[in-house]
Design an enzyme around this catalytic site. Structure first.
Site, PDB file in Angstrom:
ATOM      1  N   TYR A   1      40.827  54.434  61.461  1.00 52.64           N
ATOM      2  CA  TYR A   1      40.101  54.052  60.250  1.00 52.64           C
ATOM      3  C   TYR A   1      39.055  54.882  59.958  1.00 52.64           C
ATOM      4  CZ  TYR A   1      42.011  49.475  62.062  1.00 52.64           C
ATOM      5  OH  TYR A   1      43.053  48.648  62.618  1.00 52.64           O
TER       6      TYR A   1
ATOM      7  N   HIS B   1      36.888  50.975  54.313  1.00 54.62           N
ATOM      8  CA  HIS B   1      35.931  50.185  54.787  1.00 54.62           C
ATOM      9  C   HIS B   1      35.109  50.907  55.773  1.00 54.62           C
ATOM     10  CE1 HIS B   1      35.781  46.127  54.581  1.00 54.62           C
ATOM     11  NE2 HIS B   1      36.561  45.512  55.540  1.00 54.62           N
TER      12      HIS B   1
ATOM     13  N   PHE C   1      34.980  45.489  65.387  1.00 58.00           N
ATOM     14  CA  PHE C   1      35.803  45.168  64.344  1.00 58.00           C
ATOM     15  C   PHE C   1      34.919  44.538  63.155  1.00 58.00           C
ATOM     16  CE2 PHE C   1      38.862  46.501  67.300  1.00 58.00           C
ATOM     17  CZ  PHE C   1      39.814  47.643  66.559  1.00 58.00           C
TER      18      PHE C   1
ATOM     19  N   ASN D   1      34.893  42.082  60.889  1.00 61.10           N
ATOM     20  CA  ASN D   1      35.072  40.780  60.799  1.00 61.10           C
ATOM     21  C   ASN D   1      34.147  40.013  61.898  1.00 61.10           C
ATOM     22  OD1 ASN D   1      36.770  41.201  58.614  1.00 61.10           O
ATOM     23  ND2 ASN D   1      38.272  39.823  59.310  1.00 61.10           N
TER      24      ASN D   1
ATOM     25  N   ASP E   1      30.728  49.203  52.755  1.00 60.35           N
ATOM     26  CA  ASP E   1      31.147  49.192  51.350  1.00 60.35           C
ATOM     27  C   ASP E   1      31.313  48.150  50.397  1.00 60.35           C
ATOM     28  OD1 ASP E   1      34.335  47.866  52.195  1.00 60.35           O
ATOM     29  OD2 ASP E   1      33.168  48.326  53.941  1.00 60.35           O
TER      30      ASP E   1
ATOM     31  N   ASN F   1      33.453  40.281  54.383  1.00 58.76           N
ATOM     32  CA  ASN F   1      33.703  39.716  55.676  1.00 58.76           C
ATOM     33  C   ASN F   1      32.786  40.012  56.642  1.00 58.76           C
ATOM     34  OD1 ASN F   1      35.931  38.041  54.945  1.00 58.76           O
ATOM     35  ND2 ASN F   1      37.328  39.283  55.480  1.00 58.76           N
TER      36      ASN F   1
END
Length: 199
Positions: free
Chosen positions: A15, A20, A61, A63, A88, A109
Site C-alpha cells: 500500500y 490512500h 487499516f 477503516n 487523502d 472512512n
C-alpha cells in the site's frame, strides 16, 4: 503530551505508494524533520514521541483508524482540538491541500471512524488531494488503492512536503493561520515551516 498527529493509511508494503497512504507519507516526513523514528508499537500504531508531540501511523487499516486515535487521546487526556489528522481526499485535485479546523468525514472512512470514536468533529485536519476517480464507473476503493500516475508523482511529492509544513503551522500557530497559508492553489514557494517548539 500537547498534540497527537496521526497520518492515516494502510499498513503493508503493497500500500506504500497508493493514494490512500498520503497521510502515512506526511507522517514519515515529519518524523524525519523531527529526528524521530516511527518504530515503537503502541496504541495499535507505529508511534514516536517528538517532544510534546505524539506522531502516529495507525496499523489497524484505514477503516478502523479511530480506535488507535482514541486510545492515544484517552491516554494523554487530550481534547479533539489537539488531535491533528492528515489524510487523502478524492474531492481535491492531486496535489491540492485543504486545512480545516473541524467538519464532516467527507466520505472518508478513516475519518468517519475517528468521528465515531472521538464523538466529536472538532479535530483539525490536513487533507491532501489525490484526485477524483479516473472513470465514474470505477470503484472508489480500487481508485484510492491505486498508485499515482507518473505525471502525478511530482505533484504528490511536493504536496506531501507542503502538508508537513501545514501540519507544523497548525501546531505552532493554529488551524486558521494554516488555512490562510495553505488552502487553495499551491504557491510557487511555500512559506518556511514555523518553529514548532511547544512552550
Amino acid at each position: 503530551m500537547d498534540w497527537i498527529i496521526a497520518g492515516l493509511g494502510n499498513p503493508g508494503d503493497k500500500y506504500d505508494e497508493t493514494r490512500h497512504n498520503a497521510g502515512f507519507r506526511v507522517a514519515d516526513v515529519l518524523a524525519a524533520r523531527w529526528g524521530v523514528k516511527l518504530k515503537k508499537l503502541k496504541f495499535q500504531s507505529l508511534c514516536a514521541d517528538a517532544g510534546g508531540k505524539l506522531l502516529l501511523k495507525p496499523q489497524l487499516f484505514m477503516n478502523r483508524s479511530g480506535q488507535a486515535v482514541r486510545q492515544a487521546a484517552d491516554f494523554y487526556k487530550l481534547p479533539p482540538e489537539r488531535v491533528l489528522i492528515i489524510y487523502d481526499d478524492v474531492s481535491l485535485p492531486t496535489g491540492r491541500l485543504r486545512v480545516r479546523a473541524d467538519g464532516s468525514d467527507g466520505g472518508h472512512n478513516g475519518v468517519r471512524d475517528i468521528l465515531y470514536h472521538l464523538q466529536s468533529d472538532r479535530f483539525p485536519r490536513v487533507k491532501i488531494g489525490v484526485g477524483a476517480k479516473a472513470h465514474p464507473e470505477m470503484d472508489l476503493a480500487d481508485w484510492v488503492l491505486s498508485p499515482f500516475s507518473p505525471d502525478e508523482r511530482k505533484r504528490i511529492a511536493d504536496a506531501v512536503l507542503r502538508a508537513a509544513d501545514a501540519a507544523e503551522t497548525v501546531i505552532a500557530l493554529g488551524p486558521e493561520e494554516a488555512m490562510n497559508r495553505f488552502n487553495g492553489e499551491p504557491k510557487p514557494e511555500s512559506p518556511p515551516p514555523p518553529n514548532t517548539t511547544i512552550p
